[in-house]
Scaffold this active site. Structure first.
Site, PDB file in Angstrom:
ATOM      1  CD  GLU A 116      -2.797  -1.187  -0.129  1.00 15.11           C
ATOM      2  OE1 GLU A 116      -2.989  -0.136  -0.784  1.00 15.11           O
ATOM      3  OE2 GLU A 116      -3.203  -2.293  -0.509  1.00 15.11           O
ATOM      4  CG  HIS A 119      -1.210   1.359  -4.365  1.00 15.71           C
ATOM      5  ND1 HIS A 119      -1.224   1.204  -5.727  1.00 15.71           N
ATOM      6  CD2 HIS A 119      -1.646   0.176  -3.854  1.00 15.71           C
ATOM      7  CE1 HIS A 119      -1.651  -0.022  -6.030  1.00 15.71           C
ATOM      8  NE2 HIS A 119      -1.910  -0.667  -4.911  1.00 15.71           N
ATOM      9  CG  HIS A 122       1.919   5.530  -8.668  1.00 18.53           C
ATOM     10  ND1 HIS A 122       1.146   4.583  -9.292  1.00 18.53           N
ATOM     11  CD2 HIS A 122       2.503   6.243  -9.668  1.00 18.53           C
ATOM     12  CE1 HIS A 122       1.284   4.713 -10.606  1.00 18.53           C
ATOM     13  NE2 HIS A 122       2.083   5.707 -10.859  1.00 18.53           N
TER      14      HIS A 122
END
Ligand SMILES: [Zn+2]
Length: 327
Positions: A116, A119, A122
């Protein structure tokens, strides 16, 4: 393994440590900033030069009002157009320990934290003009790739020895335990890869039909058998993971003609892990290349073009086959 996975250590000395080394980020907890629930924690993220990057919110614990699973979502997307810095949230569903005890995580939970956080990176490292393309706003068959790559640092020796210490004795995790973990990566992969590919190809078969052709299929089992045989995956000992009549991903789960995404992301992931490994692993230079050429561009560039910018060539499948002990 839980005694070696104290959540505070996993967070600071594992997940955030890897991100700091790779991307030059620093994370400062802001206890004065209150998020949407008392359990949530807010971290101010800054770059190499101390410049503000965004906010990271961690909502680790399960509670009655929270849905299950783990996910990342941006509360504010980075955008050049509006001059906004990102605010991203990671949610997990870890059980709270009794008062006064540390939170000890399972291996799955540690993997989820690294995943996670991939992400989250990102979203945090994004530098696009339009919020529509920012961070994780990429195609479905690309969005899991950066998060899967971030999982590589969990067992990376200099990261692991930095965070996986026994919560009472401070002893590092025994080497034979780490070896067993690595050795188990190939377990059952022949079966799992075959059943998954069979379902992925079945998904493609259904969604390649015209409406008229699909309406004319009156024997679903026969159609499925014919398509699996055509793909060479009609092995009765390894049926598709989902048969057509209970394939929720493809008929009601939003994965129509996209069930292949999981393994395609992993092709990119394994090929990227090979690149990091061949180029010295956890270094600021490697992180900078991944951040600038891939994470930062979000959906503003064709994903395969961004991948080529980063990797210097198209992705190859061999690293995934090696990882799964299939080659
Ligand atoms: Zn994910």
């Amino acid at each position: 393994m839980r005694p070696y996975f104290d959540a505070e250590r996993v967070l600071h000395d594992g997940v955030l440590y890897a991100a700091s080394t790779l991307y030059g980020l620093t994370f400062t907890e802001r206890t004065d900033l209150v998020a949407y629930h008392p359990d949530t924690r807010v971290f101010e993220v800054a770059g190499d030069e101390g410049e503000p990057v965004g906010l990271y919110v961690l909502d680790l614990y399960t509670r009655d009002s929270k849905r299950g699973g783990a996910w990342m979502n941006p509360l504010v997307s980075q955008s050049g157009l509006f001059g906004t810095l990102p605010v991203v949230v990671n949610n997990l569903n870890v059980s709270k320990p009794p008062a006064g005890s540390p939170t000890l995580l399972t291996l799955d939970e540690v993997t989820t934290m690294f995943h996670e956080f991939g992400h989250a990176l990102h979203g945090l490292i994004a530098r696009t003009e339009y919020p529509y393309f920012s961070g994780t706003n990429v195609y479905r068959d690309f969005v899991e790739f950066p998060s899967q790559v971030n999982e590589m640092w969990l067992l990376w020796p200099e990261v692991l020895e930095h965070y996986a210490l026994h919560h009472e004795t401070g002893e590092p995790m025994p080497a034979d335990l780490v070896e067993k973990l690595t050795a188990s990566e190939g377990f059952n992969q022949g079966f799992e890869t075959s059943e998954y590919l069979a379902a992925s190809l079945l998904d493609q078969s259904w969604h390649s039909l015209t409406f008229e052709a699909a309406s004319a299929v009156d024997d679903v089992a026969a159609f499925q058998a014919q398509e699996l045989a055509a793909a060479g995956l009609d092995n009765p000992a390894v049926p598709p993971r989902y048969a057509s009549t209970y394939f929720a991903h493809t008929f009601s789960g939003g994965y129509d003609a996209g069930y292949y995404s999981y393994i395609w992301s992993e092709v990119l992931d394994a090929d990227t892990v090979e690149w990091f490994t061949a180029n010295g692993g956890l270094t600021r230079a490697n992180g900078a290349r991944f951040a600038e050429r891939l994470l930062g561009v979000g959906g503003a560039k064709d994903p395969l073009e961004a991948y080529r910018d980063f990797r210097g060539r198209d992705a190859e499948v061999a690293p995934l086959l090696v990882r799964r002990r299939l080659q």
